[in-house]
Design a protein around this motif. Structure first.
Motif, PDB file in Angstrom:
ATOM      1  N   THR A 135       0.834  -1.208   0.000  1.00 59.74           N
ATOM      2  CA  THR A 135       0.000   0.000   0.000  1.00 59.74           C
ATOM      3  C   THR A 135       0.863   1.251   0.000  1.00 59.74           C
ATOM      4  N   ALA A 136       1.894   1.300   0.856  1.00 60.78           N
ATOM      5  CA  ALA A 136       2.707   2.513   0.976  1.00 60.78           C
ATOM      6  C   ALA A 136       3.446   2.829  -0.320  1.00 60.78           C
ATOM      7  N   LEU A 137       4.190   1.858  -0.828  1.00 52.57           N
ATOM      8  CA  LEU A 137       4.950   2.092  -2.051  1.00 52.57           C
ATOM      9  C   LEU A 137       4.046   2.181  -3.275  1.00 52.57           C
ATOM     10  N   ILE A 139       0.990   3.578  -3.365  1.00 56.35           N
ATOM     11  CA  ILE A 139       0.432   4.929  -3.391  1.00 56.35           C
ATOM     12  C   ILE A 139       1.492   5.941  -3.828  1.00 56.35           C
ATOM     13  N   SER A 140       2.653   5.889  -3.187  1.00 54.28           N
ATOM     14  CA  SER A 140       3.681   6.879  -3.495  1.00 54.28           C
ATOM     15  C   SER A 140       4.230   6.710  -4.911  1.00 54.28           C
ATOM     16  N   PHE A 141       4.365   5.480  -5.379  1.00 49.73           N
ATOM     17  CA  PHE A 141       4.896   5.268  -6.725  1.00 49.73           C
ATOM     18  C   PHE A 141       3.914   5.752  -7.792  1.00 49.73           C
ATOM     19  N   ALA A 142       2.637   5.442  -7.622  1.00 52.63           N
ATOM     20  CA  ALA A 142       1.650   5.868  -8.616  1.00 52.63           C
ATOM     21  C   ALA A 142       1.574   7.385  -8.709  1.00 52.63           C
ATOM     22  N   LEU A 208      -1.612   8.231   2.823  1.00 54.30           N
ATOM     23  CA  LEU A 208      -0.658   7.568   3.710  1.00 54.30           C
ATOM     24  C   LEU A 208      -0.985   7.817   5.176  1.00 54.30           C
ATOM     25  N   MET A 209      -1.556   8.980   5.499  1.00 47.65           N
ATOM     26  CA  MET A 209      -1.977   9.225   6.879  1.00 47.65           C
ATOM     27  C   MET A 209      -3.036   8.215   7.318  1.00 47.65           C
ATOM     28  N   VAL A 210      -3.973   7.925   6.429  1.00 45.82           N
ATOM     29  CA  VAL A 210      -5.002   6.931   6.747  1.00 45.82           C
ATOM     30  C   VAL A 210      -4.365   5.566   6.949  1.00 45.82           C
ATOM     31  N   MET A 211      -3.403   5.210   6.094  1.00 46.53           N
ATOM     32  CA  MET A 211      -2.742   3.911   6.220  1.00 46.53           C
ATOM     33  C   MET A 211      -2.011   3.787   7.555  1.00 46.53           C
ATOM     34  N   VAL A 212      -1.295   4.843   7.975  1.00 45.21           N
ATOM     35  CA  VAL A 212      -0.541   4.781   9.229  1.00 45.21           C
ATOM     36  C   VAL A 212      -1.488   4.705  10.424  1.00 45.21           C
ATOM     37  N   SER A 213      -2.583   5.447  10.386  1.00 48.06           N
ATOM     38  CA  SER A 213      -3.536   5.397  11.500  1.00 48.06           C
ATOM     39  C   SER A 213      -4.130   4.001  11.656  1.00 48.06           C
ATOM     40  N   THR A 380       9.160   8.024  -4.228  1.00 49.33           N
ATOM     41  CA  THR A 380       8.513   6.786  -3.805  1.00 49.33           C
ATOM     42  C   THR A 380       9.011   6.342  -2.442  1.00 49.33           C
ATOM     43  N   LEU A 381      10.288   6.543  -2.167  1.00 49.15           N
ATOM     44  CA  LEU A 381      10.846   6.124  -0.881  1.00 49.15           C
ATOM     45  C   LEU A 381      10.641   7.180   0.203  1.00 49.15           C
ATOM     46  N   ALA A 382      10.582   8.453  -0.170  1.00 49.96           N
ATOM     47  CA  ALA A 382      10.520   9.517   0.841  1.00 49.96           C
ATOM     48  C   ALA A 382       9.106   9.757   1.350  1.00 49.96           C
ATOM     49  N   PHE A 383       8.103   9.700   0.471  1.00 52.09           N
ATOM     50  CA  PHE A 383       6.735  10.006   0.876  1.00 52.09           C
ATOM     51  C   PHE A 383       6.251   9.155   2.047  1.00 52.09           C
ATOM     52  N   PRO A 384       6.363   7.814   1.991  1.00 50.58           N
ATOM     53  CA  PRO A 384       5.824   7.013   3.100  1.00 50.58           C
ATOM     54  C   PRO A 384       6.528   7.257   4.426  1.00 50.58           C
TER      55      PRO A 384
END
Length: 416
Positions: A135-137, A139-142, A208-213, A380-384
């Motif tokens: 999910t993290a990579l 979202i950020s990659f797309a 990503l905030m939703v994913m972390v929560s 892609t690596l920095a956003f998450p």
């Protein structure tokens, strides 16, 4: 011989016998200066508790004071530690004072529900990305591919017919009008590329905030679920992430304005000094604002706050912990910078090979494409990581200030 059970009442002589239940006669005031025993007995309060209601202590053998030699003889020597260690097993055997270890904080997800240390926040952010890497990579990659592709096309078309600023500065025949036009077109292209990247970062941050929560509660999140949860707040999030950079830019402009005006008036040395001092002060003020409102994004996304309300919420959570929040955010920036540089090293080598080791044609399509691929990898690596650190820092501050851990425990129990 006194046959009365219990203790003898205080009196002038231990040999006198008195009835067991007969109350004592009060001592007259003129006899208070008699013997020492009478003087001590006259110090009792006039209202004594009635007889027969205070139980006598049980018969206990008198404690004798032992000498140092006797204590040394009775001491068997130093105690050997329990070969099975100190812990719950020793407590179950009735060990050292029946000591039991403190209760561990519940941990339904990536963090224990208690106040966290700085290292725990960074470690939990990396663990979140590692556990939910799809999910993290994803979202950020797309989002990085979409935004960087548009930015690369806009940059290639915008700067193709724009003269290079360095060549204009080195030329002696360039007019001020041409220089100002080149500066304006360059700033316009940079602004368009920045706006496109900002849109991608807004969407990535919200999802990503939703994913972390959800990861804090031990739940997994799909890309579709993250999008459905973040979509209602994207408009407010866009306003917030545009307002905060504008505030920082306004502070920088105000700090440099006085020095630039003085330099334009003719006092170049004084203007340069004022611009330097104003620039340093504005940078410090910008960093202070950045940290003060750094928790506004999770407040907006997770609490469904408005733009101004989320900024006030962030200021309240950061108050009294500015240096701690600054240290964590600085560590996150340094970590993402190092990871991005390592990821971009191969692309830098490819870019230098494509351009032939010359910087004269930085707007050619091959150079722009290679640079765009490197930017996609770093984003892609920095956003998450940055989003996870910010969300975990927000959660930690709420646990410290508002006992959010209790609500999270109930939410995790209800989810299971």
């Amino acid at each position: 011989m006194n046959d009365t059970p219990g203790r003898n009442s205080p009196g002038p002589s231990p040999s006198e016998e008195r009835p067991p239940a007969a109350p004592e006669e009060p001592t007259p005031a003129d006899q208070a200066s008699g013997t020492g025993e009478d003087a001590r007995s006259s110090q009792w309060a006039p209202e004594q508790p009635p007889a027969g209601q205070w139980s006598t202590p049980s018969a206990v053998p008198p404690q004798t004071r032992r000498t140092t030699r006797e204590r040394a003889r009775s001491n068997p020597g130093p105690q050997r530690p329990d070969p099975q260690g100190w812990g719950p097993q020793a407590a179950a055997r009735g060990g050292w004072g029946n000591w039991t270890p403190p209760a561990q904080a519940p941990q339904p997800g990536v963090i224990p529900l208690r106040p966290l240390g700085v290292g725990e926040i960074i470690d939990a952010a990396i663990r979140t990305v590692r556990v939910q890497w799809r999910t993290a990579l994803g979202i950020s990659f797309a989002l990085a591919v979409g935004t960087q592709a548009v930015a690369t096309v806009v940059t290639g078309l915008w700067f193709r017919n724009t003269p290079d600023l360095q060549s204009l500065a080195d030329s002696e025949t360039v007019s001020p009008r041409q220089l100002l036009d080149a500066i304006g077109r360059s700033l316009g292209g940079v602004g368009i590329a920045w706006a496109i990247g900002l849109i991608g970062s807004i969407i990535a941050t919200g999802m990503l905030m939703v994913m972390v929560s959800h990861a804090i509660l031990g739940r997994t999140t799909s890309i579709g679920e993250a999008w459905r949860s973040a979509r209602p707040q994207l408009g407010r999030l866009c306003g917030l992430l545009v307002l905060l950079p504008l505030m920082v830019c306004a502070v920088l402009t105000v700090g440099l304005a006085l020095g630039l005006l003085v330099a334009a008036a003719g006092a170049e040395s004084a203007g340069a000094a004022l611009a330097l001092l104003g620039g340093l002060g504005s940078v410090a003020a910008g960093v202070w604002l950045w940290i003060r409102y750094s928790l506004a994004v999770p407040a907006l996304m997770l609490e469904k706050q408005g733009v101004v309300a989320s900024m006030r919420r962030s200021a309240k959570l950061v108050r009294g912990a500015w240096w701690r929040v600054f240290g964590v955010q600085l560590l996150a920036v340094a970590l993402t910078f190092v990871v991005s540089m390592i990821a971009q090293m191969p692309m830098g080598v490819v870019e230098s090979i494509v351009s032939g080791g010359s910087d004269s044609d930085v707007t050619s399509w091959p150079t722009l494409i290679v640079a765009g691929i490197g930017a996609v990898i770093s984003s892609t690596l920095a956003f998450p990581v940055t989003a996870a650190v910010t969300a975990l820092l927000y959660t930690d501050q709420r646990i410290r200030r508002e006992s959010l851990d209790l609500e999270l425990v109930r939410a995790a129990s209800a989810g299971k």
